[in-house]
Scaffold this active site. Structure first.
Site, PDB file in Angstrom:
ATOM      1  N   ASP A  81     -53.681 -44.308  26.826  1.00  0.00           N
ATOM      2  CA  ASP A  81     -55.013 -43.839  27.223  1.00  0.00           C
ATOM      3  C   ASP A  81     -55.698 -44.905  28.078  1.00  0.00           C
ATOM      4  O   ASP A  81     -55.724 -46.079  27.709  1.00  0.00           O
ATOM      5  CB  ASP A  81     -55.818 -43.572  25.946  1.00  0.00           C
ATOM      6  N   GLU A 133     -57.744 -39.781  36.488  1.00  0.00           N
ATOM      7  CA  GLU A 133     -59.146 -39.373  36.330  1.00  0.00           C
ATOM      8  C   GLU A 133     -59.863 -39.429  37.666  1.00  0.00           C
ATOM      9  O   GLU A 133     -59.707 -40.375  38.431  1.00  0.00           O
ATOM     10  CB  GLU A 133     -59.825 -40.311  35.315  1.00  0.00           C
ATOM     11  N   GLY A 219     -64.525 -36.158  23.785  1.00  0.00           N
ATOM     12  CA  GLY A 219     -64.481 -34.836  23.142  1.00  0.00           C
ATOM     13  C   GLY A 219     -65.127 -34.779  21.774  1.00  0.00           C
ATOM     14  O   GLY A 219     -65.464 -33.696  21.318  1.00  0.00           O
ATOM     15  N   ASN A 239     -59.580 -35.313  24.344  1.00  0.00           N
ATOM     16  CA  ASN A 239     -59.522 -36.641  23.739  1.00  0.00           C
ATOM     17  C   ASN A 239     -60.599 -36.739  22.678  1.00  0.00           C
ATOM     18  O   ASN A 239     -61.784 -36.515  22.965  1.00  0.00           O
ATOM     19  CB  ASN A 239     -59.761 -37.714  24.790  1.00  0.00           C
TER      20      ASN A 239
HETATM   21 ZN   LIG Z   1     -61.468 -41.533  27.984  1.00  0.00          ZN
END
Ligand SMILES: [Zn+2]
Length: 293
Positions: A81, A133, A219, A239
């Site tokens: 991540d 991203e 999230g 996430n």
């Molecule tokens: Zn993140």
């Protein structure tokens, strides 16, 4: 069963559900997440956030995660991540991770494209999936460690500057060939200090330009209705970390208070298991919502 992110998200996209992705900076959290997914019989992603190297190094936790995913009774992906460097991504691939996120979202669009492209080239040659991203996902001053921040709406001239631009998203995906794209539409890493104001329609606008699996960061802390709408609009990976680890913390506090009242001795190995149980229940709740169970 260890699988790639791509395999999981293609199925999720087709069947309109989302796969939960949980950061697991210790054995108890990783075990809790896998057990929750097995109980519900849903696929799952366990992730190591690069910033959690402070809690446990990728070198130590990575092999444990890969082992747990291999022996899981459900399809499980092991993911890096917010990888911030070429080195971190390659190291994760070397450890057997089946997915990496390369996050150059703070850099210019061209840099983000060019650097992500390099990672994709290596990853795809090894059968590893890549998430990138585009846009600016906010980060809370409490518990948002995996993002860069703190960063809020007030740091931008307009929300349109912060959120993912649909035309740029199309160009980004076509040029980089990423498998999944994290998009910004108002979610926040960490604890929500004010009620989130989400632009859920932004997901549809991006999807209308480029139809690949989308990822929601930040999230935890949203309502069930918000999750459902986000999934309906095209989110396939969510996430989720902060509220899960808070649930583990609360279980420990309750347990310790109870033991104190009874005047009993508290052992650390019991605390670890109490935290694991609290985390598992919270993850089950989240997975139920994400997978429409
Ligand atoms: Zn993140």
């Amino acid at each position: 069963m260890l699988v790639t992110l791509k395999e999981l998200l293609v199925d999720a996209k087709e069947k309109k559900y989302a796969v939960g992705s949980f950061n697991t900076p210790n054995l108890e959290t990783a075990s809790a997440v896998i057990a929750a997914a097995e109980e519900l019989n849903v696929p799952v992603i366990i992730a190591h956030a690069e910033v959690h190297n402070d809690l446990i190094s990728l070198n130590v936790m990575g092999p444990i995660m890969v082992q747990l995913a291999k022996q899981a009774k459900v399809p499980a992906c092991v993911h890096l991540d917010h990888g911030s460097s070429f080195d971190a991504c390659v190291k994760a691939m070397h450890l057997g991770f089946t997915s990496v996120m390369y996050d150059a979202s703070a850099k210019s669009f061209e840099e983000n494209v060019n650097e992500t492209k390099e990672i994709v080239k290596i990853a795809h040659s090894l059968g590893v999936s890549v998430e990138a991203e585009l846009g600016h996902i906010f980060t809370s001053s409490i518990g948002g460690g995996e993002g860069r921040g703190p960063l809020g709406a007030e740091d931008f001239n307009s929300l349109d500057d912060a959120y993912t631009n649909p035309d740029l998203a199309k160009e980004f995906v076509e040029r980089t060939q990423v498998d999944a794209l994290a998009i910004a539409f108002g979610t926040t890493h960490g604890v929500y200090l004010t009620k989130p104001e989400l632009d859920l329609n932004r997901i549809t606008e991006v999807k209308n330009k480029i139809d690949i699996p989308f990822v929601m960061h930040g999230g935890s802390g949203l309502s069930e209705a918000e999750f459902k709408e986000a999934i309906n609009n095209g989110i396939t990976k969510i996430n989720y970390f902060t509220y899960m680890t808070m649930a583990g913390g609360k279980s420990v506090v309750d347990f310790v208070q109870d033991m104190k009242e009874k005047n009993e001795t508290v052992f650390f190995h019991d605390i670890a298991l109490v935290a694991e149980a609290g985390i598992k229940e919270n993850v089950k709740e989240a997975l139920r919502v994400f997978s429409n169970r």
